[in-house]
Design an enzyme around this catalytic site. Sequence first.
Site, PDB file in Angstrom:
ATOM      1  N   CYS A  10       0.785  -1.411   0.029  1.00 35.92           N
ATOM      2  CA  CYS A  10      -0.052   0.048   0.027  1.00 35.92           C
ATOM      3  C   CYS A  10       0.906   1.265  -0.052  1.00 35.92           C
ATOM      4  O   CYS A  10       2.264   1.016   0.164  1.00 35.92           O
ATOM      5  CB  CYS A  10      -1.136   0.085   1.191  1.00 35.92           C
TER       6      CYS A  10
ATOM      7  N   ARG B 213       2.799   1.940  -7.598  1.00 36.66           N
ATOM      8  CA  ARG B 213       2.891   0.772  -6.659  1.00 36.66           C
ATOM      9  C   ARG B 213       1.717  -0.127  -7.049  1.00 36.66           C
ATOM     10  O   ARG B 213       1.633  -1.149  -6.506  1.00 36.66           O
ATOM     11  CB  ARG B 213       2.672   1.142  -5.188  1.00 36.66           C
TER      12      ARG B 213
ATOM     13  N   TRP C  32      -3.465  -1.762  -1.689  1.00 35.71           N
ATOM     14  CA  TRP C  32      -3.463  -2.980  -2.388  1.00 35.71           C
ATOM     15  C   TRP C  32      -3.864  -4.175  -1.530  1.00 35.71           C
ATOM     16  O   TRP C  32      -3.302  -4.589  -0.785  1.00 35.71           O
ATOM     17  CB  TRP C  32      -1.956  -3.248  -2.861  1.00 35.71           C
TER      18      TRP C  32
ATOM     19  N   ASN D   6       0.044  -0.015   6.144  1.00 31.93           N
ATOM     20  CA  ASN D   6       0.659  -0.788   4.993  1.00 31.93           C
ATOM     21  C   ASN D   6       1.281  -1.960   5.739  1.00 31.93           C
ATOM     22  O   ASN D   6       2.091  -1.906   6.602  1.00 31.93           O
ATOM     23  CB  ASN D   6       1.663   0.171   4.063  1.00 31.93           C
ATOM     24  N   GLY D   7       0.977  -3.332   5.292  1.00 30.50           N
ATOM     25  CA  GLY D   7       1.615  -4.445   5.833  1.00 30.50           C
ATOM     26  C   GLY D   7       0.678  -5.332   6.351  1.00 30.50           C
ATOM     27  O   GLY D   7      -0.663  -5.471   5.640  1.00 30.50           O
TER      28      GLY D   7
ATOM     29  N   GLU E 163      13.113 -21.401 -16.539  1.00 30.74           N
ATOM     30  CA  GLU E 163      12.937 -19.882 -16.293  1.00 30.74           C
ATOM     31  C   GLU E 163      13.985 -19.153 -16.560  1.00 30.74           C
ATOM     32  O   GLU E 163      13.866 -17.835 -17.156  1.00 30.74           O
ATOM     33  CB  GLU E 163      12.414 -19.661 -14.839  1.00 30.74           C
TER      34      GLU E 163
ATOM     35  N   LYS F 158      13.814 -16.031 -19.434  1.00 29.22           N
ATOM     36  CA  LYS F 158      14.195 -14.708 -19.128  1.00 29.22           C
ATOM     37  C   LYS F 158      15.423 -14.123 -19.902  1.00 29.22           C
ATOM     38  O   LYS F 158      15.107 -12.883 -20.543  1.00 29.22           O
ATOM     39  CB  LYS F 158      14.946 -14.694 -17.730  1.00 29.22           C
TER      40      LYS F 158
ATOM     41  N   GLU G 298      13.361 -13.712 -23.498  1.00 32.96           N
ATOM     42  CA  GLU G 298      12.662 -12.476 -23.717  1.00 32.96           C
ATOM     43  C   GLU G 298      13.402 -11.123 -23.544  1.00 32.96           C
ATOM     44  O   GLU G 298      13.041 -10.077 -24.196  1.00 32.96           O
ATOM     45  CB  GLU G 298      11.469 -12.471 -22.839  1.00 32.96           C
TER      46      GLU G 298
ATOM     47  N   HIS H  61      19.190 -37.344 -25.889  1.00 35.54           N
ATOM     48  CA  HIS H  61      18.043 -37.753 -26.802  1.00 35.54           C
ATOM     49  C   HIS H  61      17.840 -36.735 -28.004  1.00 35.54           C
ATOM     50  O   HIS H  61      16.600 -36.749 -28.455  1.00 35.54           O
ATOM     51  CB  HIS H  61      16.673 -37.749 -25.981  1.00 35.54           C
TER      52      HIS H  61
ATOM     53  N   LYS I 188       2.585  -6.985 -20.975  1.00 37.95           N
ATOM     54  CA  LYS I 188       2.731  -7.306 -19.459  1.00 37.95           C
ATOM     55  C   LYS I 188       1.608  -8.389 -19.193  1.00 37.95           C
ATOM     56  O   LYS I 188       1.677  -9.464 -18.585  1.00 37.95           O
ATOM     57  CB  LYS I 188       2.583  -6.179 -18.577  1.00 37.95           C
TER      58      LYS I 188
HETATM   59  C1  F6R Z   1       7.846 -13.944 -18.485  1.00 38.37           C
HETATM   60  C2  F6R Z   1       6.390 -13.473 -18.361  1.00 38.37           C
HETATM   61  C3  F6R Z   1       5.337 -14.199 -19.014  1.00 38.37           C
HETATM   62  C4  F6R Z   1       4.202 -14.363 -17.910  1.00 38.37           C
HETATM   63  C5  F6R Z   1       2.793 -15.075 -18.688  1.00 38.37           C
HETATM   64  C6  F6R Z   1       1.750 -15.621 -17.627  1.00 38.37           C
HETATM   65  O1  F6R Z   1       8.548 -13.170 -18.009  1.00 38.37           O
HETATM   66  O2  F6R Z   1       6.133 -12.410 -17.667  1.00 38.37           O
HETATM   67  O3  F6R Z   1       5.700 -15.274 -19.216  1.00 38.37           O
HETATM   68  O4  F6R Z   1       4.658 -15.365 -16.879  1.00 38.37           O
HETATM   69  O5  F6R Z   1       2.303 -14.142 -19.671  1.00 38.37           O
HETATM   70  O6  F6R Z   1       1.429 -14.039 -17.158  1.00 38.37           O
HETATM   71  P1  F6R Z   1       0.606 -14.377 -15.572  1.00 38.37           P
HETATM   72  O7  F6R Z   1       1.249 -14.855 -14.657  1.00 38.37           O
HETATM   73  O8  F6R Z   1      -0.029 -12.813 -15.430  1.00 38.37           O
HETATM   74  O9  F6R Z   1      -0.827 -15.386 -15.896  1.00 38.37           O
END
Ligand code: F6R
Length: 613
Positions: free
Chosen positions: A2, A27, A77, A103-104, A486, A490, A493, A509, A608
């Site tokens: 928050c 935030r 939040w 907040n918390g 993962e 990273k 992307e 394989h 995002k």
């Molecule tokens: C990778 C990334 C995406 C999300 C994916 C799912 O860094 O951000 O692969 O993980 O689009 O998104 P959420 O978790 O919001 O369903």
Amino acid sequence: MCGIIGVVGSTDTLSTLLEGLQRLEYRGYDSAGIALVRSGETWRARSAAGTESVAALRLECEDAPAGFTSGLGHTRWATHGAPEAVNAHPHLDCSGNIAIIHNGIIENHGELQEQLEERGHVFTSVTDSEVLAHLIEESRSEGLELLEAVRASLLVVRGAFAIAAMDATEPDVIVAARRISPLVVGTAPGVTYLASDVPAILDRASAFYAVNDDEIVRLGPEGFRAIDLEGSPVRLRQLAIDWDLETAQKGGYDDFMTKEINEQPDALRSTLLDRRRHDGTISFDELRMSDDELREVRRVVLVAAGTSHHAALVAKYAIERWARVSVEVDISSEYRYRDPIVEIGTLVIGVSQSGETIDTIQATREAQRRGARVVAISNVVDSSLAREADAVIYTRAGLEVSVASTKAFVAQVAALELFALRLAQLRETLVPRDVEALFLGLNAVGAQVARALERRSDVEAVAKGLLGARDFFFLGRHVGFPTALEGALKLKELTYLHAEGYPAGELKHGPLALIEPGVVVVAVATDPSMHEKILSNLAEVKARGASVVAVATDDDETIGAVADYVLRVPASEPMFTPMVDIVPLQLFAYAMARGLGRNVDRPRNLAKTVTVE
Ligand code: F6R
């Protein structure tokens, strides 16, 4: 999570609060509120309009009476209680004189509320925070001044907090305190400010001071003084702040991704707070599922996309090992098109940072249509996924702005592993002593992540040596495999370079055919039980000319024989390693991306939140 702002001694209190709240927008918030306080009068306005909350609050404040020189503001939040206006801060005590913002998470709010209600207090919200207003009210009624009343209240609360309180019977005073959640004080001639983050008061204050854990500060127009929990005076450390607003919103970091990577210890701490009762039972306040319903689970299906899918893969190992329930993990965009089987006792868990990813929502809808119970793991309170699911567990990582997900991943793994421990408790597949040890181990991961973050410059040096590489294979075994996936995600992307994740055993394989000089193999080699096998996989790729980077524990003396570069991490219990081992891989992808001149917060072609199939 928050946002907090306060001011005393101002001639434009209302605009200070509203502008401050607007500046805390990065935030993330789902509701907002302010309280203006002067002798004998507290005026409050609150609104819950999602990301429009501050704009809606501004409209409500058009009727605010003039002449207030002090007040508090808050963006929420949600963690406890839905994002509705009644749950928005400030909260008032029974008399309406005392206003608090928080907040918390107050961990023992349940028992405190029960005791306060027995003594006649009336609660008007479903939040953990409101107990603070009533606790302060009790101490004030015993004659304590506000500073002492806040101190007395903090002696009985457990958890994490940054709080600020005002009382219309002691006007022009704000008392604030913190434990874990951040808090800064700002000063200017005749005016004193308070905020959770510098941006809220950046253009108003000329000097800034940090409040430390368990310090309480009393603000008046003339300045401030601070004490510790024992009541002894303390001095606040002045901060050297020469940031512009954009830098301030990124917490002083160059970009949101760095900020979010560095927030991972906090994300873990928040996600794990308030999750265990006195009797050792792991509990999720927000999970609307009874113990009997959980006991009936015979099969778990996890559906998710991208990074969330990798967190789900880690959960498969934990749930199967600890709770002895069979687990399937599906890419959410595939689930609904494969005519999935939902039997009695199937629990489907949709994992999503945003809770708005259409593939995951469609997958959980399909599961519900077929009769499954659905649990959402969501970072956003009241997201579509959370609303539609039968039950929900929130990761409390705070808003993630950078497109590449980082802190959400560690929070998802922590929440899912905690859920695995709860299932194990109910099914009695682990003895209480083992659950206790694992729970404590999980709580120690944040400190290990913090230590891994300290190695940033070592990772940067490795990235510098590999800037010319174009092909990367990430390998791992057991939970090191999802970590490798993962790490590869990273890198691809952020840098737009070719990167693939593989289970190390799968190499022979097929993919081994691609290994040649110039290819980089990044291996997760932290699990002692998998170490020998990983080492021989690495010897195979090295013999074919690949450069080898290994994520290895501090005490690993053998890794140097096969690795050209070593990314060191502190050792942790194997099931927890994804949360620690991912840190150097995030930092590696970041350093490579910066070295190649990429936009780390906004990689090309990506959004995002993916709301189209
Ligand atoms: C990778 C990334 C995406 C999300 C994916 C799912 O860094 O951000 O692969 O993980 O689009 O998104 P959420 O978790 O919001 O369903």
